[in-house]
Scaffold this motif. Structure first.
Motif, PDB file in Angstrom:
ATOM      1  N   ASP A  66      -7.251   6.377 -16.029  1.00 48.16           N
ATOM      2  CA  ASP A  66      -6.064   6.488 -16.613  1.00 48.16           C
ATOM      3  C   ASP A  66      -5.146   7.864 -16.003  1.00 48.16           C
ATOM      4  OD1 ASP A  66      -6.585   4.618 -18.053  1.00 48.16           O
ATOM      5  OD2 ASP A  66      -7.817   5.966 -19.595  1.00 48.16           O
ATOM      6  N   GLY A  67      -5.791   8.705 -15.584  1.00 44.38           N
ATOM      7  CA  GLY A  67      -4.976   9.975 -14.978  1.00 44.38           C
ATOM      8  C   GLY A  67      -4.508   9.722 -13.780  1.00 44.38           C
ATOM      9  N   THR A  68      -5.135   8.853 -12.858  1.00 41.97           N
ATOM     10  CA  THR A  68      -4.772   8.264 -11.487  1.00 41.97           C
ATOM     11  C   THR A  68      -3.443   7.434 -11.427  1.00 41.97           C
ATOM     12  OG1 THR A  68      -6.913   9.015 -10.463  1.00 41.97           O
ATOM     13  CG2 THR A  68      -5.464   7.745  -9.287  1.00 41.97           C
ATOM     14  N   ALA A  69      -3.745   6.553 -12.601  1.00 40.17           N
ATOM     15  CA  ALA A  69      -2.507   5.792 -12.802  1.00 40.17           C
ATOM     16  C   ALA A  69      -1.342   6.455 -13.618  1.00 40.17           C
ATOM     17  CB  ALA A  69      -3.080   4.643 -13.857  1.00 40.17           C
ATOM     18  N   ALA A  70      -1.465   7.549 -14.315  1.00 42.18           N
ATOM     19  CA  ALA A  70      -0.321   8.140 -14.734  1.00 42.18           C
ATOM     20  C   ALA A  70       0.277   8.931 -13.440  1.00 42.18           C
ATOM     21  CB  ALA A  70      -0.958   9.195 -15.787  1.00 42.18           C
ATOM     22  N   VAL A  71      -0.350   9.432 -12.453  1.00 46.24           N
ATOM     23  CA  VAL A  71       0.189  10.015 -11.267  1.00 46.24           C
ATOM     24  C   VAL A  71       1.055   8.696 -10.657  1.00 46.24           C
ATOM     25  CG1 VAL A  71      -0.243  10.809  -8.966  1.00 46.24           C
ATOM     26  CG2 VAL A  71      -1.532  11.770 -10.903  1.00 46.24           C
ATOM     27  N   ILE A  82       4.016   8.394 -13.109  1.00 43.09           N
ATOM     28  CA  ILE A  82       5.198   9.359 -13.157  1.00 43.09           C
ATOM     29  C   ILE A  82       5.485  10.110 -12.004  1.00 43.09           C
ATOM     30  CG2 ILE A  82       5.268  11.587 -14.396  1.00 43.09           C
ATOM     31  CD1 ILE A  82       3.205  10.538 -16.333  1.00 43.09           C
ATOM     32  N   VAL A  83       4.538  10.366 -11.213  1.00 40.94           N
ATOM     33  CA  VAL A  83       4.962  11.147  -9.844  1.00 40.94           C
ATOM     34  C   VAL A  83       5.746  10.243  -8.734  1.00 40.94           C
ATOM     35  CG1 VAL A  83       4.217  12.391  -7.943  1.00 40.94           C
ATOM     36  CG2 VAL A  83       3.364  12.859 -10.217  1.00 40.94           C
ATOM     37  N   LEU A  84       5.075   8.915  -8.493  1.00 39.23           N
ATOM     38  CA  LEU A  84       5.239   7.965  -7.625  1.00 39.23           C
ATOM     39  C   LEU A  84       6.526   7.021  -8.028  1.00 39.23           C
ATOM     40  CD1 LEU A  84       1.996   7.082  -5.970  1.00 39.23           C
ATOM     41  CD2 LEU A  84       3.529   8.759  -5.274  1.00 39.23           C
ATOM     42  N   LYS A  85       6.700   6.900  -9.427  1.00 39.57           N
ATOM     43  CA  LYS A  85       7.754   6.172 -10.014  1.00 39.57           C
ATOM     44  C   LYS A  85       7.306   4.684  -9.727  1.00 39.57           C
ATOM     45  CE  LYS A  85      10.468   9.512 -10.993  1.00 39.57           C
ATOM     46  NZ  LYS A  85       9.832  10.268 -11.711  1.00 39.57           N
ATOM     47  N   TYR A  86       6.018   4.100  -9.758  1.00 36.08           N
ATOM     48  CA  TYR A  86       5.723   2.797  -9.491  1.00 36.08           C
ATOM     49  C   TYR A  86       4.719   2.374 -10.828  1.00 36.08           C
ATOM     50  CZ  TYR A  86       7.366   2.607  -4.655  1.00 36.08           C
ATOM     51  OH  TYR A  86       8.157   2.596  -3.639  1.00 36.08           O
ATOM     52  N   GLU A  87       4.862   1.288 -11.069  1.00 38.30           N
ATOM     53  CA  GLU A  87       4.092   0.703 -11.873  1.00 38.30           C
ATOM     54  C   GLU A  87       2.673   0.448 -11.582  1.00 38.30           C
ATOM     55  OE1 GLU A  87       2.241  -0.175 -15.274  1.00 38.30           O
ATOM     56  OE2 GLU A  87       4.283   0.646 -15.320  1.00 38.30           O
ATOM     57  N   PRO A  88       1.727   0.820 -11.954  1.00 36.50           N
ATOM     58  CA  PRO A  88       0.174   0.632 -11.451  1.00 36.50           C
ATOM     59  C   PRO A  88      -0.279  -0.844 -11.650  1.00 36.50           C
ATOM     60  CG  PRO A  88       0.088   2.374 -13.177  1.00 36.50           C
ATOM     61  CD  PRO A  88       1.440   2.080 -12.985  1.00 36.50           C
ATOM     62  N   MET A  89       0.389  -1.499 -12.579  1.00 38.92           N
ATOM     63  CA  MET A  89      -0.223  -2.772 -12.824  1.00 38.92           C
ATOM     64  C   MET A  89       0.571  -3.904 -12.195  1.00 38.92           C
ATOM     65  SD  MET A  89      -0.721  -2.360 -16.865  1.00 38.92           S
ATOM     66  CE  MET A  89      -1.840  -3.554 -17.041  1.00 38.92           C
ATOM     67  N   ILE A 121       0.909  -1.195  -0.036  1.00 41.12           N
ATOM     68  CA  ILE A 121       0.041   0.163  -0.068  1.00 41.12           C
ATOM     69  C   ILE A 121       0.788   1.360   0.095  1.00 41.12           C
ATOM     70  CG2 ILE A 121      -1.558   1.265   1.293  1.00 41.12           C
ATOM     71  CD1 ILE A 121      -2.501  -1.444   2.613  1.00 41.12           C
ATOM     72  N   LEU A 122       0.633   2.164  -1.098  1.00 41.70           N
ATOM     73  CA  LEU A 122       1.538   3.174  -1.010  1.00 41.70           C
ATOM     74  C   LEU A 122       0.510   4.674  -0.842  1.00 41.70           C
ATOM     75  CD1 LEU A 122       3.695   1.915  -4.153  1.00 41.70           C
ATOM     76  CD2 LEU A 122       4.400   2.375  -1.862  1.00 41.70           C
ATOM     77  N   VAL A 123       0.651   5.516  -0.204  1.00 45.20           N
ATOM     78  CA  VAL A 123       0.097   6.614   0.181  1.00 45.20           C
ATOM     79  C   VAL A 123       0.718   8.004  -0.426  1.00 45.20           C
ATOM     80  CG1 VAL A 123      -1.055   8.018   1.912  1.00 45.20           C
ATOM     81  CG2 VAL A 123      -1.047   5.480   2.092  1.00 45.20           C
ATOM     82  N   MET A 124       0.201   8.643  -1.428  1.00 48.51           N
ATOM     83  CA  MET A 124       0.995   9.847  -1.851  1.00 48.51           C
ATOM     84  C   MET A 124       0.617  11.077  -0.832  1.00 48.51           C
ATOM     85  SD  MET A 124       0.729  11.496  -5.519  1.00 48.51           S
ATOM     86  CE  MET A 124       1.434  12.976  -5.791  1.00 48.51           C
ATOM     87  N   HIS A 125       1.836  11.873  -0.478  1.00 51.30           N
ATOM     88  CA  HIS A 125       1.665  12.801   0.600  1.00 51.30           C
ATOM     89  C   HIS A 125       0.833  13.744   0.138  1.00 51.30           C
ATOM     90  CE1 HIS A 125       5.433  10.815   2.017  1.00 51.30           C
ATOM     91  NE2 HIS A 125       4.345  10.141   2.402  1.00 51.30           N
ATOM     92  N   ALA A 126       1.049  14.478  -1.263  1.00 52.69           N
ATOM     93  CA  ALA A 126       0.411  15.562  -1.748  1.00 52.69           C
ATOM     94  C   ALA A 126      -0.775  15.354  -2.307  1.00 52.69           C
ATOM     95  CB  ALA A 126       1.531  16.012  -3.045  1.00 52.69           C
ATOM     96  N   PRO A 127      -1.872  16.172  -2.284  1.00 52.34           N
ATOM     97  CA  PRO A 127      -3.046  15.918  -2.860  1.00 52.34           C
ATOM     98  C   PRO A 127      -2.957  16.073  -4.370  1.00 52.34           C
ATOM     99  CG  PRO A 127      -3.060  18.180  -2.029  1.00 52.34           C
ATOM    100  CD  PRO A 127      -1.653  17.464  -1.681  1.00 52.34           C
ATOM    101  N   ILE A 128      -3.970  15.344  -4.943  1.00 57.21           N
ATOM    102  CA  ILE A 128      -4.156  15.365  -6.389  1.00 57.21           C
ATOM    103  C   ILE A 128      -5.558  15.897  -6.751  1.00 57.21           C
ATOM    104  CG2 ILE A 128      -2.356  13.546  -6.774  1.00 57.21           C
ATOM    105  CD1 ILE A 128      -5.081  11.694  -7.470  1.00 57.21           C
ATOM    106  N   SER A 129      -5.657  16.048  -8.221  1.00 56.89           N
ATOM    107  CA  SER A 129      -6.966  16.586  -8.712  1.00 56.89           C
ATOM    108  C   SER A 129      -7.821  15.152  -8.966  1.00 56.89           C
ATOM    109  CB  SER A 129      -6.699  17.302 -10.036  1.00 56.89           C
ATOM    110  OG  SER A 129      -8.145  17.576 -10.618  1.00 56.89           O
ATOM    111  N   PHE A 130      -9.083  15.295  -8.409  1.00 59.41           N
ATOM    112  CA  PHE A 130     -10.098  14.077  -8.502  1.00 59.41           C
ATOM    113  C   PHE A 130     -10.615  14.108  -9.760  1.00 59.41           C
ATOM    114  CE2 PHE A 130     -10.647  11.951  -4.111  1.00 59.41           C
ATOM    115  CZ  PHE A 130      -9.051  11.702  -4.286  1.00 59.41           C
ATOM    116  N   ARG A 131     -10.362  15.164 -10.624  1.00 61.18           N
ATOM    117  CA  ARG A 131     -10.950  15.158 -11.962  1.00 61.18           C
ATOM    118  C   ARG A 131     -10.579  14.215 -13.057  1.00 61.18           C
ATOM    119  NH1 ARG A 131     -10.023  21.467 -13.170  1.00 61.18           N
ATOM    120  NH2 ARG A 131      -8.386  20.791 -11.865  1.00 61.18           N
ATOM    121  N   ASN A 132      -9.269  13.610 -12.549  1.00 58.63           N
ATOM    122  CA  ASN A 132      -8.794  12.498 -13.261  1.00 58.63           C
ATOM    123  C   ASN A 132      -9.508  11.167 -12.914  1.00 58.63           C
ATOM    124  OD1 ASN A 132      -6.387  14.110 -13.996  1.00 58.63           O
ATOM    125  ND2 ASN A 132      -5.289  13.577 -12.008  1.00 58.63           N
ATOM    126  N   GLY A 133      -9.493  10.639 -14.202  1.00 56.76           N
ATOM    127  CA  GLY A 133     -10.170   9.311 -14.109  1.00 56.76           C
ATOM    128  C   GLY A 133      -9.256   8.088 -13.771  1.00 56.76           C
TER     129      GLY A 133
END
Length: 118
Positions: free
Chosen positions: A24-29, A32-39, A10-22
């Motif tokens: 694909d956008g959340t997986a991109a965060v 790209i940002v967390l440097k982990y493969e979401p799959m 379980i990985l928790v991002m410290h900074a908030p993100i925009s929930f307008r992302n679906g």
């Protein structure tokens, strides 16, 4: 209800993100940002800027799950904070369950995790 295995990554991002992302956008965060493969099967936990909503992204082998919880009152506090430039931290499954219910996971008394002594 989200069933989390006790050994879940379980990985928790410290900074908030925009929930307008679906999904694909959340997986991109996560990628790209967390440097982990979401799959890879990890659970990624995000919060919005106001702190009253959180999202959990998980790939189960056949597709992505994106769960959202919005509190009617209050905020998700405390939220894990980073040290330096690290954008995320890990949580245990039991700590995430308390966080999802808007509890203070830092003040809960858990027994030590069991492990076999050789």
């Amino acid at each position: 209800m989200i069933h989390l295995p006790a050994n879940a990554n379980i990985l928790v991002m410290h900074a908030p993100i925009s929930f307008r992302n679906g999904i694909d956008g959340t997986a991109a965060v996560a990628r790209i940002v967390l440097k982990y493969e979401p799959m890879d099967g990890a659970y990624f936990v995000f919060r919005n800027k106001a702190g009253h909503s959180l999202r959990v992204l998980h790939f189960d082998g056949s597709g992505f799950w994106l769960a959202t919880k919005r509190l009617s009152k209050g905020r998700f506090n405390p939220w894990p904070k980073g040290e330096g430039t690290i954008p995320c931290s890990t949580l245990l499954a039991r700590e995430l369950q308390i966080l999802i219910w808007a509890g203070d996971w830092t003040r809960c008394g858990f027994p030590d995790a069991w492990r076999k002594i050789s």
